[in-house]
Design an enzyme around this catalytic site. Structure first.
Site, PDB file in Angstrom:
ATOM      1  N   ASP A 137       4.654   0.035   6.288  1.00  0.00           N
ATOM      2  CA  ASP A 137       5.414  -0.931   5.478  1.00  0.00           C
ATOM      3  C   ASP A 137       6.556  -0.260   4.738  1.00  0.00           C
ATOM      4  O   ASP A 137       7.678  -0.275   5.194  1.00  0.00           O
ATOM      5  CB  ASP A 137       4.537  -1.808   4.594  1.00  0.00           C
ATOM      6  CG  ASP A 137       3.496  -1.060   3.803  1.00  0.00           C
ATOM      7  OD1 ASP A 137       3.586   0.167   3.719  1.00  0.00           O
ATOM      8  OD2 ASP A 137       2.595  -1.708   3.267  1.00  0.00           O
ATOM      9  N   ASP A 193      -8.033  -2.897   6.500  1.00  0.00           N
ATOM     10  CA  ASP A 193      -9.009  -3.353   5.521  1.00  0.00           C
ATOM     11  C   ASP A 193      -8.396  -3.950   4.267  1.00  0.00           C
ATOM     12  O   ASP A 193      -7.219  -3.763   3.966  1.00  0.00           O
ATOM     13  CB  ASP A 193      -9.877  -2.172   5.070  1.00  0.00           C
ATOM     14  CG  ASP A 193      -9.118  -1.249   4.112  1.00  0.00           C
ATOM     15  OD1 ASP A 193      -7.985  -0.846   4.457  1.00  0.00           O
ATOM     16  OD2 ASP A 193      -9.628  -0.962   3.017  1.00  0.00           O
TER      17      ASP A 193
HETATM   18  N1  HPA Z   1      -3.327  -4.643   5.341  1.00  0.00           N
HETATM   19  C1  HPA Z   1      -4.196  -3.621   5.236  1.00  0.00           C
HETATM   20  N2  HPA Z   1      -3.824  -2.385   4.873  1.00  0.00           N
HETATM   21  C2  HPA Z   1      -2.521  -2.180   4.611  1.00  0.00           C
HETATM   22  C3  HPA Z   1      -1.569  -3.214   4.717  1.00  0.00           C
HETATM   23  C4  HPA Z   1      -1.995  -4.512   5.104  1.00  0.00           C
HETATM   24  O1  HPA Z   1      -1.216  -5.489   5.210  1.00  0.00           O
HETATM   25  N3  HPA Z   1      -0.362  -2.666   4.400  1.00  0.00           N
HETATM   26  C5  HPA Z   1      -0.600  -1.359   4.132  1.00  0.00           C
HETATM   27  N4  HPA Z   1      -1.884  -1.047   4.251  1.00  0.00           N
HETATM   28 MG    MG Z   2      -6.593   0.380   3.640  1.00  0.00          MG
END
Ligand code: HPA
Ligand code: MG
Length: 217
Positions: A137, A193
């Protein structure tokens, strides 16, 4: 990173901001998550089909190199395992035999659905060529990981990410191989998760507000 000019800009599935996901009535999912998920965002079968194609792209780009796959735990374990299986399958059916080692690294930066400042890198003492991560992200984690990997002086480093999020001020460098580009929303399943829950869900799903409270720490 070697060969950063070879990123395939158009080769990802783009999921638009207004995609609500599929109704839960259309698929099966574990009964213990009844009420915890809102919709099936990316069905498991589509994840597998897309991963198979990423494996082919990777094989096409590899030439005669042997590889070390560095799986980024915990969220990347499903993607990495499936990607490795597809690469093995393609390698069996091709004239060149590919030697592949698999190593693991563990990263943690999320609490509830928020990114935390501190990033822990554990394990992965080896040189690496292909790094398999389920989600990218802000790109903060990936940048730190790449700096860590470079200290082992690998010949070439490529990053495969199943999901890339469209976040404001995101990503300096995108992964070399991207499965899906998704809106900036929190998703779970396929090893991703929420406070360690939902890793046992095959589809990538949107979690309900009730579940965010139920599993909050
Ligand atoms: N979901 C789970 N874990 C994560 C996410 C997500 O959207 N973004 C970063 N780690
Ligand atoms: Mg996680």
């Amino acid at each position: 990173m070697a060969d950063s000019g070879s990123v395939r800009e158009d080769s990802r599935i783009v999921i638009e901001d207004d995609w609500p996901g599929y109704s839960l009535d259309l698929f099966t999912y574990p009964e213990h998550y009844c009420g915890d998920i809102e919709s099936v965002y990316i069905p498991h079968g589509i994840i597998m089909d897309r991963t198979e194609r990423l494996a082919r792209n990777i094989m096409d780009d590899l030439g005669d190199h042997d590889i070390v796959v560095l799986c980024v735990l915990k969220g990347g374990y499903k993607f990495c395992a499936d990607l490795v299986e597809f690469i093995k399958g393609l390698s069996r059916n091709s004239s060149k035999s590919l030697l592949m080692r698999v190593d693991f690294i563990r990263l943690k930066s999320y609490l509830n659905d928020q990114s935390t400042e501190d990033l822990h890198i554990l394990g992965g003492e080896d040189l690496s060529v292909l790094s398999g991560k389920a989600i990218v992200d802000t790109g903060k984690t990936m940048k730190a990981l790449l700096e860590h990997v470079e200290t082992f002086r690998p010949k070439m480093v490529k990053v495969a990410g199943l999901l890339v999020k469209r976040v404001p001020n995101g990503l300096g460098t995108p992964p070399d191989y991207v499965g899906f580009e998704i809106p900036n929303r929190f998703v779970v399943g396929y090893a991703l998760d929420y406070n360690e829950y939902f890793r046992d869900l095959n589809h990538i799903c949107v979690i309900s507000e009730a579940a965010k409270i139920k599993y909050k720490v």
